[in-house]
Design a protein around this motif. Structure first.
Motif, PDB file in Angstrom:
ATOM      1  N   PRO A   1      -5.586  10.638   3.567  1.00 52.68           N
ATOM      2  CA  PRO A   1      -4.265   9.959   3.137  1.00 52.68           C
ATOM      3  C   PRO A   1      -4.289   8.706   2.470  1.00 52.68           C
ATOM      4  O   PRO A   1      -4.980   7.710   2.709  1.00 52.68           O
ATOM      5  N   ARG A   2      -3.220   8.544   1.629  1.00 55.54           N
ATOM      6  CA  ARG A   2      -3.177   7.128   1.318  1.00 55.54           C
ATOM      7  C   ARG A   2      -2.709   5.949   2.313  1.00 55.54           C
ATOM      8  O   ARG A   2      -2.124   6.567   3.211  1.00 55.54           O
ATOM      9  N   ALA A   3      -3.583   4.985   2.302  1.00 55.83           N
ATOM     10  CA  ALA A   3      -3.395   4.063   3.332  1.00 55.83           C
ATOM     11  C   ALA A   3      -3.804   2.516   2.841  1.00 55.83           C
ATOM     12  O   ALA A   3      -4.421   2.494   1.918  1.00 55.83           O
ATOM     13  N   THR A   4      -3.236   1.542   3.463  1.00 49.07           N
ATOM     14  CA  THR A   4      -3.541   0.249   3.196  1.00 49.07           C
ATOM     15  C   THR A   4      -3.999  -0.559   4.416  1.00 49.07           C
ATOM     16  O   THR A   4      -3.535  -0.354   5.548  1.00 49.07           O
ATOM     17  N   LEU A   5      -4.745  -1.769   4.255  1.00 51.77           N
ATOM     18  CA  LEU A   5      -5.127  -2.342   5.561  1.00 51.77           C
ATOM     19  C   LEU A   5      -4.694  -3.852   4.964  1.00 51.77           C
ATOM     20  O   LEU A   5      -4.637  -4.334   3.842  1.00 51.77           O
ATOM     21  N   PRO A   6      -4.004  -4.780   6.129  1.00 54.82           N
ATOM     22  CA  PRO A   6      -3.746  -5.994   5.716  1.00 54.82           C
ATOM     23  C   PRO A   6      -4.878  -6.952   5.507  1.00 54.82           C
ATOM     24  O   PRO A   6      -4.788  -7.950   4.816  1.00 54.82           O
ATOM     25  N   GLU A   7      -6.204  -6.606   6.000  1.00 51.81           N
ATOM     26  CA  GLU A   7      -7.335  -7.608   6.112  1.00 51.81           C
ATOM     27  C   GLU A   7      -8.621  -6.965   5.748  1.00 51.81           C
ATOM     28  O   GLU A   7      -8.619  -5.714   6.484  1.00 51.81           O
TER      29      GLU A   7
ATOM     30  N   ALA B   1      -9.798   4.344   9.766  1.00 50.88           N
ATOM     31  CA  ALA B   1      -9.942   4.023   8.441  1.00 50.88           C
ATOM     32  C   ALA B   1     -10.155   2.563   8.720  1.00 50.88           C
ATOM     33  O   ALA B   1      -9.236   1.723   9.026  1.00 50.88           O
ATOM     34  N   THR B   2     -11.298   2.115   7.592  1.00 52.57           N
ATOM     35  CA  THR B   2     -11.510   0.625   7.736  1.00 52.57           C
ATOM     36  C   THR B   2     -11.943   0.117   6.131  1.00 52.57           C
ATOM     37  O   THR B   2     -12.203   1.369   5.540  1.00 52.57           O
ATOM     38  N   PHE B   3     -12.115  -0.871   6.139  1.00 51.01           N
ATOM     39  CA  PHE B   3     -12.729  -1.430   4.945  1.00 51.01           C
ATOM     40  C   PHE B   3     -14.058  -2.132   5.065  1.00 51.01           C
ATOM     41  O   PHE B   3     -14.063  -3.191   6.014  1.00 51.01           O
TER      42      PHE B   3
ATOM     43  N   GLU C   1      -3.012  -7.690  -3.789  1.00 50.29           N
ATOM     44  CA  GLU C   1      -3.113  -6.476  -3.886  1.00 50.29           C
ATOM     45  C   GLU C   1      -3.392  -5.868  -2.410  1.00 50.29           C
ATOM     46  O   GLU C   1      -4.344  -6.551  -1.688  1.00 50.29           O
ATOM     47  N   PRO C   2      -2.698  -4.626  -1.889  1.00 56.93           N
ATOM     48  CA  PRO C   2      -3.243  -4.159  -0.722  1.00 56.93           C
ATOM     49  C   PRO C   2      -4.855  -3.731  -0.693  1.00 56.93           C
ATOM     50  O   PRO C   2      -5.290  -3.437  -1.611  1.00 56.93           O
ATOM     51  N   LEU C   3      -5.307  -3.732   0.458  1.00 57.88           N
ATOM     52  CA  LEU C   3      -6.630  -3.509   0.620  1.00 57.88           C
ATOM     53  C   LEU C   3      -6.628  -1.851   1.002  1.00 57.88           C
ATOM     54  O   LEU C   3      -6.135  -1.500   1.986  1.00 57.88           O
TER      55      LEU C   3
ATOM     56  N   PRO D   1      -8.664   1.342   2.249  1.00 56.14           N
ATOM     57  CA  PRO D   1      -9.772   1.632   3.309  1.00 56.14           C
ATOM     58  C   PRO D   1     -11.025   2.446   2.292  1.00 56.14           C
ATOM     59  O   PRO D   1     -10.625   3.218   1.294  1.00 56.14           O
ATOM     60  N   ASN D   2     -12.220   2.145   2.658  1.00 55.20           N
ATOM     61  CA  ASN D   2     -13.277   2.801   2.081  1.00 55.20           C
ATOM     62  C   ASN D   2     -14.213   3.516   2.968  1.00 55.20           C
ATOM     63  O   ASN D   2     -15.214   4.123   2.417  1.00 55.20           O
ATOM     64  N   GLN D   3     -13.922   3.330   4.190  1.00 53.99           N
ATOM     65  CA  GLN D   3     -14.714   4.033   5.462  1.00 53.99           C
ATOM     66  C   GLN D   3     -13.715   4.859   6.138  1.00 53.99           C
ATOM     67  O   GLN D   3     -12.935   4.234   6.797  1.00 53.99           O
ATOM     68  N   TYR D   4     -13.913   6.236   6.532  1.00 51.15           N
ATOM     69  CA  TYR D   4     -13.377   6.998   7.515  1.00 51.15           C
ATOM     70  C   TYR D   4     -14.237   7.624   8.527  1.00 51.15           C
ATOM     71  O   TYR D   4     -15.192   8.277   8.259  1.00 51.15           O
TER      72      TYR D   4
END
Length: 141
Positions: free
Chosen positions: A90-96, A136-138, A14-16, A18-21
């Motif tokens: 915005p909706r976004a995803t991170l690879p890792e 944006a990061t996780f 599943e895509p990751l 972000p939870n931090q902006y």
């Protein structure tokens, strides 16, 4: 068989999200975490006139087609009205985990006022948009 349990997964199913902006623009600084150690969202807002730290129910979030609208009160209702700040996440995803994504979005300052007199005709809200840029990061908390 033993090695199948010992090897780490090489990809995420599943895509990751972000939870931090961390966002900046036109004298405004925003740091928004969707969760914290207590499970509450946290938002730090700062501009030339004020610094506001909000958490939990003080942060209103609404999922829309634009993205997530995240709103805090900068100045509560008073005789002059209230002052709110909304940032569009915005909706976004991170690879890792540990990955960073550059984002550009909008913040909206909303000044509300009260109608004067029983038959007053007036626009009761005024808006000022601010372009925000940042990352944006996780983060694992």
């Amino acid at each position: 068989m033993e090695s199948a349990f010992m090897q780490p997964a090489t990809h995420r199913s599943e895509p990751l999200v972000p939870n931090q902006y961390e966002l900046l623009g036109s004298g405004v600084s925003i740091n928004f975490s969707t969760t914290s150690l207590t499970g509450d969202p946290l938002l730090h807002y700062q501009d030339a006139c004020r610094e506001v730290n909000a958490r939990g129910d003080e942060i209103r979030q609404e999922e829309t087609e634009l993205g997530t609208l995240v709103t805090i009160t900068l100045k509560p209702d008073a005789d002059a009205g209230s002052l709110l700040f909304t940032v569009v996440i915005p909706r976004a995803t991170l690879p890792e985990i540990g990955g960073e994504l550059r984002i550009i979005t909008q913040g909206i300052m909303t000044r509300s006022r009260f109608a004067r007199g029983p038959a007053a005709e007036a626009q009761l809200q005024e808006y000022r948009a601010v372009t925000l840029r940042g990352e944006a990061t996780f983060v694992i908390s």
